[in-house]
Design a protein around this motif. Structure first.
Motif, PDB file in Angstrom:
ATOM      1  N   CYS A  34      38.310 -31.025 -19.951  1.00 34.73           N
ATOM      2  CA  CYS A  34      36.971 -31.296 -20.477  1.00 34.73           C
ATOM      3  C   CYS A  34      37.070 -31.665 -21.948  1.00 34.73           C
ATOM      4  CB  CYS A  34      36.078 -30.073 -20.274  1.00 34.73           C
ATOM      5  SG  CYS A  34      35.862 -29.566 -18.558  1.00 34.73           S
ATOM      6  N   THR A  35      37.294 -30.682 -22.800  1.00 33.64           N
ATOM      7  CA  THR A  35      37.348 -30.922 -24.252  1.00 33.64           C
ATOM      8  C   THR A  35      38.756 -30.822 -24.806  1.00 33.64           C
ATOM      9  OG1 THR A  35      36.968 -28.580 -24.744  1.00 33.64           O
ATOM     10  CG2 THR A  35      35.019 -29.986 -24.500  1.00 33.64           C
ATOM     11  N   GLY A  36      39.744 -30.587 -23.949  1.00 31.26           N
ATOM     12  CA  GLY A  36      41.102 -30.351 -24.428  1.00 31.26           C
ATOM     13  C   GLY A  36      41.881 -31.620 -24.696  1.00 31.26           C
ATOM     14  N   ASP A  37      43.211 -31.466 -24.730  1.00 30.14           N
ATOM     15  CA  ASP A  37      44.111 -32.551 -25.135  1.00 30.14           C
ATOM     16  C   ASP A  37      44.763 -33.261 -23.958  1.00 30.14           C
ATOM     17  OD1 ASP A  37      43.621 -32.000 -27.831  1.00 30.14           O
ATOM     18  OD2 ASP A  37      45.196 -30.467 -27.881  1.00 30.14           O
ATOM     19  N   ALA A  38      44.215 -33.112 -22.777  1.00 33.04           N
ATOM     20  CA  ALA A  38      44.812 -33.775 -21.612  1.00 33.04           C
ATOM     21  C   ALA A  38      44.751 -35.289 -21.757  1.00 33.04           C
ATOM     22  CB  ALA A  38      44.087 -33.334 -20.344  1.00 33.04           C
ATOM     23  N   ASP A  39      45.573 -35.972 -21.001  1.00 36.21           N
ATOM     24  CA  ASP A  39      45.586 -37.433 -21.001  1.00 36.21           C
ATOM     25  C   ASP A  39      44.227 -37.971 -20.553  1.00 36.21           C
ATOM     26  OD1 ASP A  39      47.397 -40.002 -20.872  1.00 36.21           O
ATOM     27  OD2 ASP A  39      46.177 -40.018 -19.037  1.00 36.21           O
ATOM     28  N   PRO A  40      43.734 -39.049 -21.186  1.00 38.12           N
ATOM     29  CA  PRO A  40      42.419 -39.592 -20.808  1.00 38.12           C
ATOM     30  C   PRO A  40      42.282 -39.887 -19.318  1.00 38.12           C
ATOM     31  CG  PRO A  40      43.116 -40.568 -22.870  1.00 38.12           C
ATOM     32  CD  PRO A  40      44.273 -39.731 -22.380  1.00 38.12           C
ATOM     33  N   PHE A  41      43.348 -40.411 -18.693  1.00 32.12           N
ATOM     34  CA  PHE A  41      43.253 -40.704 -17.266  1.00 32.12           C
ATOM     35  C   PHE A  41      43.102 -39.425 -16.450  1.00 32.12           C
ATOM     36  CE2 PHE A  41      45.248 -41.328 -13.068  1.00 32.12           C
ATOM     37  CZ  PHE A  41      44.383 -42.290 -12.564  1.00 32.12           C
ATOM     38  N   ASP A  42      43.807 -38.371 -16.847  1.00 31.53           N
ATOM     39  CA  ASP A  42      43.690 -37.100 -16.123  1.00 31.53           C
ATOM     40  C   ASP A  42      42.276 -36.531 -16.267  1.00 31.53           C
ATOM     41  OD1 ASP A  42      46.335 -37.286 -15.368  1.00 31.53           O
ATOM     42  OD2 ASP A  42      47.061 -36.064 -17.039  1.00 31.53           O
ATOM     43  N   LYS A  43      41.687 -36.690 -17.447  1.00 32.38           N
ATOM     44  CA  LYS A  43      40.300 -36.234 -17.630  1.00 32.38           C
ATOM     45  C   LYS A  43      39.358 -37.039 -16.744  1.00 32.38           C
ATOM     46  CE  LYS A  43      40.607 -34.488 -22.376  1.00 32.38           C
ATOM     47  NZ  LYS A  43      40.065 -34.588 -23.753  1.00 32.38           N
ATOM     48  N   TYR A  44      39.574 -38.323 -16.710  1.00 31.46           N
ATOM     49  CA  TYR A  44      38.750 -39.180 -15.850  1.00 31.46           C
ATOM     50  C   TYR A  44      38.896 -38.777 -14.388  1.00 31.46           C
ATOM     51  CZ  TYR A  44      37.830 -43.180 -12.828  1.00 31.46           C
ATOM     52  OH  TYR A  44      37.411 -43.976 -11.799  1.00 31.46           O
ATOM     53  N   MET A  45      40.121 -38.512 -13.946  1.00 29.05           N
ATOM     54  CA  MET A  45      40.342 -38.111 -12.554  1.00 29.05           C
ATOM     55  C   MET A  45      39.624 -36.798 -12.241  1.00 29.05           C
ATOM     56  SD  MET A  45      41.954 -40.309 -10.728  1.00 29.05           S
ATOM     57  CE  MET A  45      42.258 -39.225  -9.325  1.00 29.05           C
ATOM     58  N   ALA A  46      39.619 -35.889 -13.207  1.00 30.31           N
ATOM     59  CA  ALA A  46      38.906 -34.626 -13.002  1.00 30.31           C
ATOM     60  C   ALA A  46      37.412 -34.879 -12.837  1.00 30.31           C
ATOM     61  CB  ALA A  46      39.172 -33.685 -14.180  1.00 30.31           C
ATOM     62  N   TRP A  47      36.877 -35.818 -13.617  1.00 34.50           N
ATOM     63  CA  TRP A  47      35.461 -36.164 -13.470  1.00 34.50           C
ATOM     64  C   TRP A  47      35.210 -36.823 -12.121  1.00 34.50           C
ATOM     65  CZ3 TRP A  47      30.753 -35.317 -13.948  1.00 34.50           C
ATOM     66  CH2 TRP A  47      29.774 -36.309 -13.750  1.00 34.50           C
ATOM     67  N   ALA A  48      36.078 -37.728 -11.718  1.00 35.15           N
ATOM     68  CA  ALA A  48      35.904 -38.422 -10.440  1.00 35.15           C
ATOM     69  C   ALA A  48      35.891 -37.431  -9.280  1.00 35.15           C
ATOM     70  CB  ALA A  48      37.020 -39.445 -10.252  1.00 35.15           C
ATOM     71  N   LYS A  49      36.726 -36.422  -9.352  1.00 28.88           N
ATOM     72  CA  LYS A  49      36.751 -35.410  -8.296  1.00 28.88           C
ATOM     73  C   LYS A  49      35.506 -34.521  -8.328  1.00 28.88           C
ATOM     74  CE  LYS A  49      41.811 -35.312  -8.241  1.00 28.88           C
ATOM     75  NZ  LYS A  49      43.028 -34.535  -8.616  1.00 28.88           N
ATOM     76  N   THR A  50      34.878 -34.423  -9.497  1.00 29.36           N
ATOM     77  CA  THR A  50      33.671 -33.615  -9.647  1.00 29.36           C
ATOM     78  C   THR A  50      32.438 -34.336  -9.118  1.00 29.36           C
ATOM     79  OG1 THR A  50      34.606 -32.515 -11.603  1.00 29.36           O
ATOM     80  CG2 THR A  50      32.206 -32.422 -11.343  1.00 29.36           C
ATOM     81  N   VAL A  51      32.417 -35.671  -9.251  1.00 28.52           N
ATOM     82  CA  VAL A  51      31.196 -36.432  -8.960  1.00 28.52           C
ATOM     83  C   VAL A  51      30.629 -36.153  -7.564  1.00 28.52           C
ATOM     84  CG1 VAL A  51      30.305 -38.771  -8.575  1.00 28.52           C
ATOM     85  CG2 VAL A  51      31.557 -38.237 -10.661  1.00 28.52           C
ATOM     86  N   PRO A  52      31.413 -36.119  -6.488  1.00 30.75           N
ATOM     87  CA  PRO A  52      30.801 -35.845  -5.184  1.00 30.75           C
ATOM     88  C   PRO A  52      30.109 -34.487  -5.120  1.00 30.75           C
ATOM     89  CG  PRO A  52      32.999 -36.765  -4.905  1.00 30.75           C
ATOM     90  CD  PRO A  52      32.853 -36.449  -6.368  1.00 30.75           C
ATOM     91  N   MET A  53      30.472 -33.579  -6.003  1.00 36.53           N
ATOM     92  CA  MET A  53      29.860 -32.258  -6.037  1.00 36.53           C
ATOM     93  C   MET A  53      28.539 -32.246  -6.821  1.00 36.53           C
ATOM     94  SD  MET A  53      33.394 -30.153  -6.780  1.00 36.53           S
ATOM     95  CE  MET A  53      32.676 -28.524  -6.643  1.00 36.53           C
ATOM     96  N   THR A  54      28.208 -33.372  -7.465  1.00 39.20           N
ATOM     97  CA  THR A  54      27.002 -33.407  -8.300  1.00 39.20           C
ATOM     98  C   THR A  54      25.772 -33.933  -7.556  1.00 39.20           C
ATOM     99  OG1 THR A  54      27.417 -35.645  -9.156  1.00 39.20           O
ATOM    100  CG2 THR A  54      28.410 -33.796 -10.370  1.00 39.20           C
ATOM    101  N   ILE A  55      25.851 -34.080  -6.246  1.00 42.24           N
ATOM    102  CA  ILE A  55      24.689 -34.554  -5.490  1.00 42.24           C
ATOM    103  C   ILE A  55      23.465 -33.678  -5.783  1.00 42.24           C
ATOM    104  CG2 ILE A  55      23.731 -34.684  -3.144  1.00 42.24           C
ATOM    105  CD1 ILE A  55      26.321 -35.863  -2.211  1.00 42.24           C
ATOM    106  N   ARG A  56      22.346 -34.331  -6.092  1.00 42.57           N
ATOM    107  CA  ARG A  56      21.049 -33.766  -6.497  1.00 42.57           C
ATOM    108  C   ARG A  56      21.016 -33.400  -7.980  1.00 42.57           C
ATOM    109  NH1 ARG A  56      17.348 -30.544  -4.632  1.00 42.57           N
ATOM    110  NH2 ARG A  56      15.856 -32.230  -4.278  1.00 42.57           N
ATOM    111  N   ASN A  57      22.132 -33.460  -8.654  1.00 39.44           N
ATOM    112  CA  ASN A  57      22.129 -33.392 -10.111  1.00 39.44           C
ATOM    113  C   ASN A  57      21.916 -34.821 -10.622  1.00 39.44           C
ATOM    114  OD1 ASN A  57      23.449 -33.566 -12.877  1.00 39.44           O
ATOM    115  ND2 ASN A  57      23.658 -31.377 -12.509  1.00 39.44           N
ATOM    116  N   PRO A  58      21.156 -35.028 -11.709  1.00 40.83           N
ATOM    117  CA  PRO A  58      20.952 -36.411 -12.174  1.00 40.83           C
ATOM    118  C   PRO A  58      22.243 -37.146 -12.489  1.00 40.83           C
ATOM    119  CG  PRO A  58      20.208 -34.807 -13.822  1.00 40.83           C
ATOM    120  CD  PRO A  58      20.429 -34.052 -12.553  1.00 40.83           C
TER     121      PRO A  58
END
Length: 472
Positions: free
Chosen positions: A74-98
């Motif tokens: 999230c806010t750490g020093d991970a590689d930008p692509f790894d952060k993006y991948m973490a977000w991509a994996k989160t997105v299906p879980m955000t259904i009904r969240n804006p």
């Protein structure tokens, strides 16, 4: 059919007509954002999808934490692509969240990508988006032009110089980028070390020494004048609650001078002294606004930095803020009445974070309406945790019930991202669907001129008339 299609969120024939004929083509006046003006000044291009889309987005960080992602992603020093991948994996879980709607609107409108984002599609979407980001069409100025952004207002500290706004103004950028005056640090006396460092910085920027209360007021006015010269027409405050002013006889001014002197020496103030000082500076800034015909924005109700471990690790604005439950209505009434009583109430927009206050604040605003400005006081669009489909609908319904929807100045992004202008589309679709449903129900006449004018006003024309920006 793709998820984000032409009639997304439009559930009736009337809604579709209103959106496509009256809302979709309107320009954007984004009168409250946190866009970095240096990015426009330098016509920045972005290295990758993470940089333009995810960096600094505490909405996404909160969702990722809820999905169990480690802070490094999230806010750490991970590689930008790894952060993006973490977000991509989160997105299906955000259904009904804006976030689910915003994510796919942004992919579709900016990149023409129709796929749903997930861990399985993430690499393909990353590659497609990054290829487009390398083109000139994705520089900041090109994005603003493509989305027909006439005006974007940033949020700026008066102690800071405004070289980026000066550069933008001098280069004749098509989108007007105007500074918004946010002097909250002028009364942030809880941390006196930071307060005095800020005063020294303000003194240097305003080219005025600050040794007494009058010096501070003079410096704030000087910077207010500087913002005005660069096209600024709004101030802004983010407050736990409005600070109601006391009376202002000379004895009170003497007491305030003593409070300032004590703070300048680094001597701790008690809670009442902090509130009295904040109330005076807030009132003073409103008088400056009224004198120049500006609009004051009051963002009321957050409780910030609640999780100390997160704050210590990532600092402020990292997703550790939430709704407060303080009393809001009476302090606002006393603030507005003090200004109105002396003929110095500026145009004002009030935004609340806690829905418990919504109807009460909307009715309080109605007490202070009057000429010469239609909708002089505004019940602002859904903000922060109310910046959702339900929150927008509630705000529109409350405003309609207690005031005049027809004078509403509409939506804003309140964002640091250049990929957030689709929030205007999101709002416009919700607005048109709401009015369209009333037409279908027979509650509003099926009169395209009547309702079309309403929609065009809320989406664009009211803001253009209300704020008085210099627009070519």
């Amino acid at each position: 059919m793709s998820f984000i299609h032409d009639d997304f969120l439009l559930q009736s024939k009337a809604a579709k007509q209103l959106y496509h004929n009256h809302a979709a083509g309107q320009p954007i006046i984004d009168f409250h954002s946190h866009l970095p003006p240096e990015d426009v000044a330098n016509d920045k291009k972005f290295e990758n999808l993470y940089e333009i889309w995810l960096a600094g987005d505490h909405y996404k960080w909160r969702a990722m934490r809820a999905a169990g992602m480690p802070e490094e992603l999230c806010t750490g020093d991970a590689d930008p692509f790894d952060k993006y991948m973490a977000w991509a994996k989160t997105v299906p879980m955000t259904i009904r969240n804006p976030l689910y709607h915003w994510t796919h609107l942004e992919l579709k409108r900016y990149f023409g990508i129709d796929e749903l984002l997930s861990g399985a599609t993430a690499k393909r979407i990353w590659d497609q988006a990054n290829e487009q980001l390398a083109s000139p069409e994705f520089s900041t100025r090109s994005i603003l032009k493509r989305f027909k952004v006439e005006v974007a207002c940033t949020t700026d500290d008066p102690a800071e110089n405004l070289p980026h706004h000066e550069k933008i103004s001098g280069e004749g950028v098509a989108t007007k980028i105007y500074p918004t005056y946010r002097p909250d640090k002028a009364f942030a006396t809880q941390d006196l070390e930071a307060f005095n460092i800020w005063l020294d910085k303000l003194a240097a920027t305003a080219h005025k020494p600050i040794n007494c209360l009058k010096d501070l007021l003079d410096a704030l006015k000087k910077r207010h004048d500087d913002f005005h010269a660069l096209g600024g027409r709004l101030s802004d405050h983010g407050l736990p609650h409005c600070f109601p002013p006391k009376g202002r006889p000379k004895s009170d001014l003497d007491a305030l001078e003593a409070i300032f002197a004590k703070a300048r020496l680094g001597e701790k103030l008690n809670g009442q002294q902090q509130e009295d000082f904040a109330a005076y500076i807030l009132l003073y800034s409103a008088v400056l606004d009224a004198e120049k015909g500006w609009t004051k924005q009051l963002h009321l109700g957050p409780i910030r930095n609640n999780r100390s471990t997160l704050f210590n690790q990532a600092g402020p604005d990292a997703g550790g803020d939430s709704m407060n439950d303080e009393r809001q209505v009476e302090p606002l009434a006393r603030f507005l009445d003090a200004l109105d009583s002396q003929g110095q109430l500026p145009k004002t927009i009030v935004y609340n974070m806690n829905p418990k206050d919504s109807m009460a604040l909307a009715t309080m605003i109605g007490n202070f309406q009057g000429p010469p400005t239609a909708g002089k006081l505004q019940y602002g669009s859904g903000w922060w945790y109310l910046d959702t489909k339900q929150g927008m609908q509630d705000q529109l319904n409350i405003l309609s019930s207690t005031g005049l929807l027809s004078t509403f100045v509409g939506m804003l992004t309140d964002s640091r991202s250049f990929l957030s202008f689709t929030r205007h589309e999101y709002f416009r679709r919700i607005l048109c669907n709401l009015i369209g449903q009333d037409i279908e129900n027979g509650e509003i006449p099926d009169d395209q001129e009547l309702t079309g004018n309403l929609i065009e006003g809320i989406c664009y024309k009211n803001a253009r008339n209300y704020f008085g920006f210099a627009i070519n």
